[in-house]
Design a protein around this motif. Structure first.
Motif, mmCIF file in Angstrom:
data_model
loop_
_atom_site.group_PDB
_atom_site.id
_atom_site.type_symbol
_atom_site.label_atom_id
_atom_site.label_comp_id
_atom_site.label_asym_id
_atom_site.label_seq_id
_atom_site.Cartn_x
_atom_site.Cartn_y
_atom_site.Cartn_z
ATOM 1 N N GLU A 35 0.100 76.094 -3.661
ATOM 2 C CA GLU A 35 -0.355 77.423 -3.252
ATOM 3 C C GLU A 35 0.266 77.839 -1.921
ATOM 4 N N SER A 36 0.243 79.159 -1.678
ATOM 5 C CA SER A 36 0.851 79.720 -0.469
ATOM 6 C C SER A 36 -0.191 80.401 0.404
ATOM 7 N N GLY A 37 0.146 80.554 1.678
ATOM 8 C CA GLY A 37 -0.716 81.240 2.629
ATOM 9 C C GLY A 37 0.136 81.907 3.690
ATOM 10 N N LYS A 38 -0.508 82.558 4.651
ATOM 11 C CA LYS A 38 0.227 83.233 5.720
ATOM 12 C C LYS A 38 -0.686 83.433 6.914
ATOM 13 N N PHE A 39 -0.069 83.669 8.073
ATOM 14 C CA PHE A 39 -0.805 84.089 9.259
ATOM 15 C C PHE A 39 0.083 85.028 10.057
ATOM 16 N N THR A 40 -0.560 85.853 10.864
ATOM 17 C CA THR A 40 0.135 86.860 11.655
ATOM 18 C C THR A 40 0.195 86.399 13.109
ATOM 19 N N VAL A 41 1.319 86.702 13.773
ATOM 20 C CA VAL A 41 1.460 86.425 15.199
ATOM 21 C C VAL A 41 1.789 87.742 15.888
ATOM 22 N N ARG A 42 0.984 88.057 16.901
ATOM 23 C CA ARG A 42 1.184 89.290 17.678
ATOM 24 C C ARG A 42 1.589 88.911 19.093
ATOM 25 N N TYR A 43 2.689 89.505 19.566
ATOM 26 C CA TYR A 43 3.173 89.297 20.931
ATOM 27 C C TYR A 43 3.031 90.619 21.667
ATOM 28 N N ASN A 44 2.446 90.596 22.891
ATOM 29 C CA ASN A 44 2.122 91.837 23.587
ATOM 30 C C ASN A 44 3.286 92.459 24.362
ATOM 31 N N GLY A 45 4.453 91.852 24.362
ATOM 32 C CA GLY A 45 5.622 92.449 25.019
ATOM 33 C C GLY A 45 5.675 92.231 26.516
ATOM 34 N N SER A 46 4.852 91.331 27.049
ATOM 35 C CA SER A 46 4.907 91.067 28.486
ATOM 36 C C SER A 46 6.112 90.193 28.805
ATOM 37 N N GLY A 47 6.471 90.165 30.081
ATOM 38 C CA GLY A 47 7.616 89.365 30.495
ATOM 39 C C GLY A 47 8.873 90.197 30.537
ATOM 40 N N ALA A 48 9.977 89.532 30.789
ATOM 41 C CA ALA A 48 11.268 90.209 30.859
ATOM 42 C C ALA A 48 12.364 89.253 30.425
ATOM 43 N N ASN A 49 13.431 89.832 29.913
ATOM 44 C CA ASN A 49 14.596 89.069 29.456
ATOM 45 C C ASN A 49 14.250 88.206 28.243
ATOM 46 N N LYS A 50 14.903 87.081 28.087
ATOM 47 C CA LYS A 50 14.729 86.231 26.906
ATOM 48 C C LYS A 50 13.412 85.451 27.004
ATOM 49 N N ILE A 51 12.584 85.565 25.984
ATOM 50 C CA ILE A 51 11.328 84.809 25.927
ATOM 51 C C ILE A 51 11.300 83.986 24.642
ATOM 52 N N THR A 52 10.655 82.836 24.710
ATOM 53 C CA THR A 52 10.403 81.999 23.541
ATOM 54 C C THR A 52 8.974 81.500 23.650
ATOM 55 N N LYS A 53 8.194 81.690 22.609
ATOM 56 C CA LYS A 53 6.803 81.244 22.574
ATOM 57 C C LYS A 53 6.617 80.344 21.365
ATOM 58 N N THR A 54 5.858 79.264 21.553
ATOM 59 C CA THR A 54 5.599 78.353 20.441
ATOM 60 C C THR A 54 4.171 78.554 19.935
ATOM 61 N N ILE A 55 4.036 78.389 18.638
ATOM 62 C CA ILE A 55 2.736 78.487 17.980
ATOM 63 C C ILE A 55 2.517 77.145 17.285
ATOM 64 N N THR A 56 1.433 76.466 17.635
ATOM 65 C CA THR A 56 1.145 75.149 17.078
ATOM 66 C C THR A 56 0.066 75.269 16.019
ATOM 67 N N VAL A 57 0.386 74.782 14.827
ATOM 68 C CA VAL A 57 -0.526 74.810 13.688
ATOM 69 C C VAL A 57 -1.106 73.401 13.541
ATOM 70 N N THR A 58 -2.424 73.277 13.704
ATOM 71 C CA THR A 58 -3.095 71.988 13.539
ATOM 72 C C THR A 58 -3.640 71.923 12.118
ATOM 73 N N ALA A 59 -3.209 70.892 11.389
ATOM 74 C CA ALA A 59 -3.597 70.772 9.977
ATOM 75 C C ALA A 59 -3.701 69.300 9.604
ATOM 76 N N ASN A 60 -4.128 69.036 8.395
ATOM 77 C CA ASN A 60 -4.288 67.663 7.926
ATOM 78 C C ASN A 60 -2.997 67.114 7.309
ATOM 79 N N THR A 61 -1.857 67.504 7.863
ATOM 80 C CA THR A 61 -0.574 66.963 7.422
ATOM 81 C C THR A 61 -0.381 65.576 8.037
ATOM 82 N N GLU A 62 0.648 64.872 7.625
ATOM 83 C CA GLU A 62 0.886 63.524 8.151
ATOM 84 C C GLU A 62 1.105 63.538 9.663
ATOM 85 N N LYS A 63 1.852 64.541 10.163
ATOM 86 C CA LYS A 63 2.080 64.658 11.607
ATOM 87 C C LYS A 63 0.863 65.206 12.340
ATOM 88 N N GLY A 64 0.056 66.024 11.671
ATOM 89 C CA GLY A 64 -1.133 66.596 12.291
ATOM 90 C C GLY A 64 -0.895 67.943 12.964
#
Length: 157
Positions: free
Chosen positions: A106-135
């Protein structure tokens, strides 16, 4: 003193010998089979597979919110349960994911909203905690935030 030590030694020898015989008789073959099945299933994990693990918004206006959707699929052998999704900063908000178990295939989805703060090149990480082998699984968003002409604040928030 010798008699006391000798007496305690004999008592322990009798106690350990009698317990060993009774323990072997208490093993139930049905419980052994259930334990073997449980152990076999414990090595099966869901596998969280994303359509994309990085999303680049490209060039965006400062302070203008943007959103993207991360689609995923459970390609493993067990139900997938996502317990939490967090971002590396308060300017990025993950939302709308199901807390219900996702069956294999089965498939699923989630939305990520970024508010546009900061300047120049930005990178943000989103961590998904789940019952996978890595966790934990990680996805990223990137953008180039054009400087806001109405302000001189260029914090890299």
């Amino acid at each position: 003193m010798k008699k006391l030590i000798l007496g305690l030694g004999a008592l322990c020898l009798i106690a350990f010998t009698s317990c060993k015989d009774n323990a072997a008789k208490k093993v139930d073959e049905k419980n052994v089979a259930v334990a073997a099945e449980r152990d076999a299933n414990s090595s099966k994990f869901p596998i969280l597979q994303f359509e994309e693990t990085e999303h680049d918004f490209g060039e965006i206006e400062a302070r203008k919110p943007v959103e993207t959707v991360f689609n995923y699929k459970n390609v493993g052998d067990a139900p997938l349960v996502i317990t939490d999704i967090k971002s590396s900063c308060g300017c990025t908000v993950p939302k709308d994911w199901s807390r219900e178990p996702l069956a294999p295939g089965e498939s699923g989805k989630f939305t990520v909203r970024y508010n546009g703060s900061g300047a120049n090149k930005i990178t943000k990480t989103i961590t998904v905690t789940a019952n996978t082998e890595k966790g934990k699984e990680v996805v990223k968003i990137m953008a180039f935030v054009k400087p806001d002409p109405n302000t001189t604040n260029t914090t890299g928030h």
